[in-house]
Enzyme design. Structure first.
Site, mmCIF file in Angstrom:
data_model
loop_
_atom_site.group_PDB
_atom_site.id
_atom_site.type_symbol
_atom_site.label_atom_id
_atom_site.label_comp_id
_atom_site.label_asym_id
_atom_site.label_seq_id
_atom_site.Cartn_x
_atom_site.Cartn_y
_atom_site.Cartn_z
ATOM 1 N N ASN A 173 -2.709 -14.235 1.510
ATOM 2 C CA ASN A 173 -3.951 -13.517 1.087
ATOM 3 C C ASN A 173 -4.545 -14.097 -0.218
ATOM 4 O O ASN A 173 -3.759 -14.643 -0.868
ATOM 5 C CB ASN A 173 -3.959 -11.882 1.068
ATOM 6 C CG ASN A 173 -3.205 -11.244 2.372
ATOM 7 O OD1 ASN A 173 -2.292 -10.728 2.495
ATOM 8 N ND2 ASN A 173 -4.200 -11.277 3.174
ATOM 9 N N TYR A 220 -1.987 -9.881 15.711
ATOM 10 C CA TYR A 220 -1.601 -8.890 14.596
ATOM 11 C C TYR A 220 -2.776 -7.841 14.820
ATOM 12 O O TYR A 220 -2.747 -6.802 14.930
ATOM 13 C CB TYR A 220 -1.917 -9.185 13.342
ATOM 14 C CG TYR A 220 -2.120 -8.629 12.139
ATOM 15 C CD1 TYR A 220 -1.648 -7.241 11.895
ATOM 16 C CD2 TYR A 220 -3.706 -8.649 11.729
ATOM 17 C CE1 TYR A 220 -2.067 -6.579 10.669
ATOM 18 C CE2 TYR A 220 -4.044 -7.807 10.974
ATOM 19 C CZ TYR A 220 -3.253 -6.646 10.551
ATOM 20 O OH TYR A 220 -3.818 -5.753 9.595
ATOM 21 N N THR A 256 -9.966 -5.377 10.941
ATOM 22 C CA THR A 256 -9.936 -6.618 11.737
ATOM 23 C C THR A 256 -10.222 -6.087 13.137
ATOM 24 O O THR A 256 -10.778 -7.104 13.898
ATOM 25 C CB THR A 256 -8.452 -7.194 11.770
ATOM 26 O OG1 THR A 256 -8.357 -8.304 12.535
ATOM 27 C CG2 THR A 256 -7.342 -6.165 12.502
ATOM 28 N N SER A 294 -7.190 -1.468 10.523
ATOM 29 C CA SER A 294 -7.679 -2.496 9.911
ATOM 30 C C SER A 294 -9.071 -2.772 10.213
ATOM 31 O O SER A 294 -9.382 -2.464 11.349
ATOM 32 C CB SER A 294 -6.636 -3.862 9.950
ATOM 33 O OG SER A 294 -7.455 -4.961 9.673
ATOM 34 N N GLY A 339 -9.931 -18.544 12.890
ATOM 35 C CA GLY A 339 -9.991 -17.135 13.089
ATOM 36 C C GLY A 339 -10.468 -16.334 12.082
ATOM 37 O O GLY A 339 -10.705 -15.226 12.062
ATOM 38 N N ASN A 381 10.275 -6.395 4.532
ATOM 39 C CA ASN A 381 9.301 -6.768 4.246
ATOM 40 C C ASN A 381 8.743 -6.317 2.984
ATOM 41 O O ASN A 381 7.432 -6.131 2.785
ATOM 42 C CB ASN A 381 8.173 -6.846 5.385
ATOM 43 C CG ASN A 381 7.359 -7.956 5.318
ATOM 44 O OD1 ASN A 381 7.480 -8.926 4.918
ATOM 45 N ND2 ASN A 381 6.340 -7.929 6.426
ATOM 46 N N ILE A 399 0.851 -1.335 0.107
ATOM 47 C CA ILE A 399 -0.067 0.017 -0.038
ATOM 48 C C ILE A 399 0.955 1.216 -0.122
ATOM 49 O O ILE A 399 0.670 2.166 -0.529
ATOM 50 C CB ILE A 399 -1.136 0.159 1.137
ATOM 51 C CG1 ILE A 399 -1.799 -1.374 1.285
ATOM 52 C CG2 ILE A 399 -1.888 1.031 1.203
ATOM 53 C CD1 ILE A 399 -2.613 -1.584 2.438
ATOM 54 N N LYS A 458 -3.101 -3.678 16.053
ATOM 55 C CA LYS A 458 -4.071 -2.427 15.482
ATOM 56 C C LYS A 458 -5.049 -1.789 16.449
ATOM 57 O O LYS A 458 -5.076 -0.634 16.552
ATOM 58 C CB LYS A 458 -4.843 -2.958 14.243
ATOM 59 C CG LYS A 458 -3.848 -3.384 13.069
ATOM 60 C CD LYS A 458 -3.066 -2.294 12.742
ATOM 61 C CE LYS A 458 -1.967 -2.819 11.728
ATOM 62 N NZ LYS A 458 -1.028 -1.745 11.359
ATOM 63 N N VAL A 490 -10.123 -23.517 -0.950
ATOM 64 C CA VAL A 490 -11.055 -22.468 -0.458
ATOM 65 C C VAL A 490 -11.163 -22.752 0.932
ATOM 66 O O VAL A 490 -11.669 -24.036 1.346
ATOM 67 C CB VAL A 490 -12.241 -22.525 -1.294
ATOM 68 C CG1 VAL A 490 -13.119 -21.498 -0.819
ATOM 69 C CG2 VAL A 490 -11.783 -22.004 -2.654
HETATM 70 C C1 UD1 Z 1 -7.162 -10.256 7.333
HETATM 71 C C2 UD1 Z 1 -7.915 -9.125 8.049
HETATM 72 C C3 UD1 Z 1 -7.374 -7.781 7.524
HETATM 73 C C4 UD1 Z 1 -5.855 -7.945 7.471
HETATM 74 C C5 UD1 Z 1 -5.487 -9.111 6.694
HETATM 75 C C6 UD1 Z 1 -3.776 -9.153 6.723
HETATM 76 C C7 UD1 Z 1 -10.159 -9.619 8.702
HETATM 77 C C8 UD1 Z 1 -11.497 -9.327 8.486
HETATM 78 N N1 UD1 Z 1 -9.275 -9.203 7.934
HETATM 79 O O1 UD1 Z 1 -7.579 -10.427 6.069
HETATM 80 O O2 UD1 Z 1 -7.734 -6.941 8.450
HETATM 81 O O3 UD1 Z 1 -5.248 -6.771 7.222
HETATM 82 O O4 UD1 Z 1 -5.911 -10.452 7.016
HETATM 83 O O5 UD1 Z 1 -3.217 -9.991 6.145
HETATM 84 O O6 UD1 Z 1 -9.727 -10.158 9.788
HETATM 85 N N2 UD1 Z 1 -8.783 -17.539 1.506
HETATM 86 C C9 UD1 Z 1 -9.009 -18.837 0.965
HETATM 87 N N3 UD1 Z 1 -8.024 -19.185 0.560
HETATM 88 C C10 UD1 Z 1 -6.504 -18.864 0.521
HETATM 89 C C11 UD1 Z 1 -6.560 -17.479 1.058
HETATM 90 C C12 UD1 Z 1 -7.597 -16.938 1.799
HETATM 91 O O7 UD1 Z 1 -9.924 -19.382 0.805
HETATM 92 O O8 UD1 Z 1 -5.681 -19.480 0.275
HETATM 93 C C13 UD1 Z 1 -9.955 -16.886 1.961
HETATM 94 C C14 UD1 Z 1 -10.220 -16.675 3.496
HETATM 95 O O9 UD1 Z 1 -10.354 -17.543 4.181
HETATM 96 C C15 UD1 Z 1 -11.218 -15.395 3.502
HETATM 97 C C16 UD1 Z 1 -10.567 -14.599 2.141
HETATM 98 O O10 UD1 Z 1 -10.109 -15.580 1.387
HETATM 99 O O11 UD1 Z 1 -12.230 -15.833 3.592
HETATM 100 C C17 UD1 Z 1 -9.586 -13.563 2.361
HETATM 101 O O12 UD1 Z 1 -8.722 -13.899 2.985
HETATM 102 P P1 UD1 Z 1 -7.319 -12.868 3.126
HETATM 103 O O13 UD1 Z 1 -6.980 -12.391 1.695
HETATM 104 O O14 UD1 Z 1 -6.251 -13.639 3.759
HETATM 105 O O15 UD1 Z 1 -7.751 -11.736 3.986
HETATM 106 P P2 UD1 Z 1 -8.323 -11.649 5.382
HETATM 107 O O16 UD1 Z 1 -8.203 -12.820 6.254
HETATM 108 O O17 UD1 Z 1 -9.746 -11.246 4.971
#
Ligand code: UD1
Length: 362
Positions: A222, A172, A148, A146, A319, A57, A34, A176, A240
Site C-alpha cells: 500500500n 481478493y 473494491t 471494501s 488491475g 498477519n 484496523i 469481498k 509511482v
Molecule cells: C486496494 C483496494 C482496496 C483494498 C486494498 C488492500 C481498490 C480501489 N482498492 O487499494 O479496496 O482494500 O487494495 O490492500 O481496488 N501506489 C504507487 N506505488 C506504490 C504503491 C501504490 O503508485 O508503491 C499507488 C497505486 O497504484 C494506487 C495508490 O497508490 O493508485 C493506492 O494504492 P494502494 O495503497 O495499494 O491501495 P489500493 O490499490 O487503492
C-alpha cells in the site's frame, strides 16, 4: 469443593458477565491494523472486546499497544477463524452483544497468485462466524468489505452504495463480493440478525499516540507505508505506478481515510445495530468523500516531514482502478458518522508512527 463440569463453568462465566454488565464484542482480526484501532475505541466506549486473532498477519505488539493506550487487560484468543471447533468454544464462553469480523487476507497481488488461499480463509472464516452467530443468537454483526466491490466506476468517480458492483478484478476483491452475497442470502433466509457491510476506501494513518499503527509484514504494497518506509530508508525509493491516467496529474486518485475515523465507524455501527428491531443488511461507504492523487499524497508528505522523497514514475500496476472516492451521505444520515480527520492528519500520524517504529528498533 467438587470440581465442576465444563458446562457449569460456562454458566458461571455468563453470570459473571451479567453481574459486571460486560458488553462483549467479538473482534476477529482484532490485532490487525484496523482491528487494533477499533478495539481501542470499543474499550473507550465501554465495550469489552474479545479478540480472536492467530497473529499470522498481525503483530503481538499491537496487543501491548492496546493495553498501554486503554490501561485495560486485553482478552485475546489466538485462534484461526477457519477452525470452527475452536471458534465455537469462544462463542460458548461469552455472551456476545455483537461481532466485528475483520479477519481476512487483503493483498490484491498475492490473491492473484494464490487464489485458493484467499477463498479458503476469507470465505470459510465468514461462513463460520455467521453459522456461530446464528447458533448463539448474536444479532449485531459488522463485516469488513471494501470499495473494491465497485471496481472501476463507469461514469461518476464518486460512488454511492447504489453504484453498480463490477466484476471483481482480483480474487481478493471477489472474496469481498462473495462475502456480501453470502450475507444477503443469510439475511434473506429469515434469520434474526442485523448486518452492516462497511465498504472501506483507503484506510491510512495511525493512533495519534503513535502506540499502535500499521505493521506491514514484509514489503508493503500500500502507498502510505511505502512512502513512510522510503522516508526512513527502509525502502530505497517509491515507484509511482503510472503517470498517464486521465486524472488531475496523471496519477491514480483514491479516498484516503484516517484509520481512527474508520474505527469510529465500527463503534457507531455496533451502537446503531443494537437499536434496530428488524433483520437487515446495509451497505455503507467508509471514506472521506475527497479524492487525492498519488502525487498529491507524496507532496503532502514532503510538506509535513520537510523531507524530499526519492520517487520515480514506473509503469501502471495491473488491475489498478484509475479514480474512485466515496459518497458518504448514507453513513451521515443513518448514524451521524462523518470523518473528523483529513488526509493530511493521517499523513502526520502515519509519519509519527513510522519514526517511532524506527527509533524503537535503534
Ligand atoms: C486496494 C483496494 C482496496 C483494498 C486494498 C488492500 C481498490 C480501489 N482498492 O487499494 O479496496 O482494500 O487494495 O490492500 O481496488 N501506489 C504507487 N506505488 C506504490 C504503491 C501504490 O503508485 O508503491 C499507488 C497505486 O497504484 C494506487 C495508490 O497508490 O493508485 C493506492 O494504492 P494502494 O495503497 O495499494 O491501495 P489500493 O490499490 O487503492
Amino acid at each position: 469443593m467438587n470440581s465442576l463440569p465444563n458446562s457449569d463453568l460456562m454458566y458461571f462465566s455468563f453470570n459473571f458477565d451479567a453481574m459486571n454488565n460486560a458488553k462483549h464484542i467479538l473482534v476477529t482480526g482484532g490485532a490487525g491494523y484496523i482491528g487494533s484501532h477499533t478495539v481501542v475505541q470499543l474499550i473507550e466506549s465501554g465495550y469489552t472486546p474479545v479478540i480472536v486473532d492467530d497473529l499470522r498477519n498481525a503483530h503481538a505488539k499491537s496487543l501491548d499497544g492496546i493495553k498501554k493506550i486503554t490501561g485495560k487487560e486485553i482478552i485475546h484468543q489466538p485462534i484461526d477463524v477457519c477452525d470452527l471447533t475452536a471458534l465455537e468454544k469462544v462463542f460458548s464462553n461469552y455472551s456476545f452483544e455483537g461481532i466485528i469480523h475483520f479477519a481476512a487476507y487483503k493483498a490484491v497481488g498475492e490473491s492473484v497468485e494464490q487464489p485458493l488461499k484467499y477463498y479458503r480463509n476469507n470465505i470459510l472464516g465468514l461462513v463460520n462466524v455467521l453459522e456461530l452467530a446464528q447458533k448463539f443468537n448474536v444479532k449485531n454483526i459488522v463485516f469488513s468489505s471494501s470499495c473494491t466491490v465497485y471496481g472501476e466506476p463507469e461514469n461518476e468517480k464518486v460512488v454511492t452504495e447504489n453504484s453498480p458492483i463490477q466484476i471483481a478484478n482480483s480474487p481478493y476483491g471477489n472474496t469481498k463480493q462473495i462475502g456480501e452475497e453470502i450475507i444477503q442470502d443469510f439475511i434473506k433466509s429469515g434469520v434474526d440478525c442485523k448486518i452492516l457491510n462497511l465498504r472501506y476506501f483507503n484506510p491510512v494513518g495511525a493512533h495519534p499516540s503513535s502506540i499502535i499503527g500499521e505493521f506491514p509484514l514484509g514489503k508493503p504494497n500500500n502507498l502510505m507505508p511505502v512512502i513512510t518506509q522510503t522516508a526512513v530508508g527502509k525502502l530505497p525509493k517509491i515507484t509511482v505506478f503510472g503517470n498517464d491516467y486521465d486524472t488531475i496529474d496523471g496519477t491514480c486518485v483514491r479516498d484516503y481515510i484516517h484509520v481512527m475515523d474508520v474505527a469510529e465507524a465500527h463503534v457507531k455501527g455496533i451502537n446503531w445495530l443494537k437499536n434496530q428491531d428488524k433483520s437487515l443488511v446495509e451497505q455503507l461507504n467508509i471514506g472521506t468523500g475527497k479524492g487525492t492523487s498519488v502525487l498529491e499524497l507524496i507532496n503532502t508528505f514532503e510538506e509535513i516531514s520537510g523531507q524530499k522523497l526519492n520517487w520515480e514514475f514506473g509503469p501502471r500496476r495491473s488491475g489498478d482502478v484509475v479514480e474512485i472516492f466515496a459518497d458518504v451521505t448514507k453513513m451521515l444520515n443513518l448514524m451521524n458518522w462523518k470523518p473528523n480527520r483529513t488526509a493530511k492528519d493521517a499523513v502526520i500520524d502515519a509519519w509519527n508512527w513510522e519514526q517511532k517504529l524506527t527509533n524503537d528498533k535503534k
